[in-house]
Design a protein around this motif. Sequence first.
Motif, PDB file in Angstrom:
ATOM      1  N   HIS A  80      28.058 -56.734  -8.615  1.00  0.00           N
ATOM      2  CA  HIS A  80      28.683 -55.567  -7.987  1.00  0.00           C
ATOM      3  C   HIS A  80      27.742 -54.378  -8.061  1.00  0.00           C
ATOM      4  N   ASP A 102      27.185 -50.231  -7.186  1.00  0.00           N
ATOM      5  CA  ASP A 102      27.692 -48.917  -6.785  1.00  0.00           C
ATOM      6  C   ASP A 102      26.515 -47.980  -6.659  1.00  0.00           C
ATOM      7  N   SER A 158      29.307 -49.216  -2.075  1.00  0.00           N
ATOM      8  CA  SER A 158      30.050 -49.913  -3.114  1.00  0.00           C
ATOM      9  C   SER A 158      30.377 -51.287  -2.579  1.00  0.00           C
ATOM     10  N   THR A 189      29.438 -55.928  -3.122  1.00  0.00           N
ATOM     11  CA  THR A 189      28.750 -56.977  -3.848  1.00  0.00           C
ATOM     12  C   THR A 189      27.399 -57.269  -3.197  1.00  0.00           C
ATOM     13  N   HIS A 206      27.154 -57.794 -14.681  1.00  0.00           N
ATOM     14  CA  HIS A 206      27.759 -58.023 -13.382  1.00  0.00           C
ATOM     15  C   HIS A 206      27.950 -56.758 -12.568  1.00  0.00           C
ATOM     16  N   VAL A 207      27.479 -55.653 -13.111  1.00  0.00           N
ATOM     17  CA  VAL A 207      27.630 -54.380 -12.402  1.00  0.00           C
ATOM     18  C   VAL A 207      26.316 -53.614 -12.437  1.00  0.00           C
ATOM     19  N   THR A 250      24.826 -49.862 -11.380  1.00  0.00           N
ATOM     20  CA  THR A 250      25.194 -48.533 -10.919  1.00  0.00           C
ATOM     21  C   THR A 250      23.943 -47.718 -10.674  1.00  0.00           C
TER      22      THR A 250
END
Lengths: 286, 141
Positions: free
Chosen positions: B6, B8, B18, B20, B75-76, B78
């Motif tokens: 993911h 952002d 934002s 995937t 998994h994120v 930013t």
Amino acid sequence: MAGSKEIRSKIKSIQSTQKITRAMEMVASSKMRRAQDRMRAARPYAQKMRTVISHLASASAEYKHPFLKERSVRRVGFITVSTDRGLCGGLNANMFRAMLREMETWRDRDVEIDLCTIGSRASTFFRRLGARIIGQASHLGDAPRVEDLIGTVKVMLDAYNEHHIDRLFLVYNEFVSSMTQRPVVEQLLPLASSPEDQLRHHWDYIYEPDSKEILDHLLLRFIESLVYQGVVENVACEQAARMVAMKAATDNAGELIEELQLASNKARQAAITQELSEIVGGAAAV
Amino acid sequence: MAMTIHLDIVSAESEIFSGTAEMVFAPALMGELGITPRHLPLITRMRPGEVRVRLPGGKEEFFYVSGGILEIQPHVVTVLSDTALRAKDVDEAAAVSAKEKAEQALANKTSEFEYARAKAELAQASAQLAAIQRLRQRTKR
């Protein structure tokens, strides 16, 4: 009673005023909507930053950034966000009152005060009051940009780093709804750390280049984003307050026009009656 | 199905992206990073440049960033993007001008910062140019 002609010209002038206030009301309401969108758009950045900072602050225990440390207070700084223009009801006056109250409590404790003003209303107000203004920004327009605020924020942060001020506050209007705006005094420095985050983390980041530099950088951006958010929120408040004030002005003008219309009709009637009675009186005399 | 991460991308003024992605390329301070799912947690500063996002399905998207901070969790990802190019001297210049305004001094002292500003602007312009060229090539294909 005034002559009907005078009354009519007065009605004309009020009508043109009413046109202006109505136009301002509509402009303000559309600007308010856009300002609200901007407010919403600014939120995710600050939220993300907050989570990263709270993590960093708890992860790197050996390094305590000065922005996170409490110290004894000898001088405080305020960043005041106001509007550039008037005609927005009591928005600025309410905020200044709240701020003066806050300043009073600090003065009672023999703490001196430095100011940074954003918006021309605050700078004229506090200059007249004789406060110490060390930084200023104005005419940011309806869509303020972060770049416009860097200077004022940096002046204050430098003052904080050099121990000229020991605490920093941000004063702005909070947008509650289009009818309500509330002045708030928010503490920026030292940053209040949230204790619930302290035990959760068992892992740490890889830092590139090192944690200290990144934390410095993050905190600076975070403060800037908080100030930016205050400014954007204040713009939304300004437009909302102006919308309400102009709506009231338009309504008042309508009422006035109605009253004057009545007076004008009465004056006309009186003139006709008088003329008639004069004719009748004249005929009787002959 | 390929694993996704993911992403952002946010700036102080707006949310830019934002969603995937299969892989993210970002211009970190110490060199370009390619981030795939399950990357180790990492936090770094970014240079001005482009963030390349490979979307699920193989399509790629480009975003120009003028510096900022990159935070990676398994998994994120930013990207906290700056809204404009920032150099220390430029910040300094802004602070000086805010002070000057407060003192209502009309003297123009920006010339000292001209060089740093010009250099910063050049870096920004060339990074933007690169991003545009990349986009052009893609649309031609």
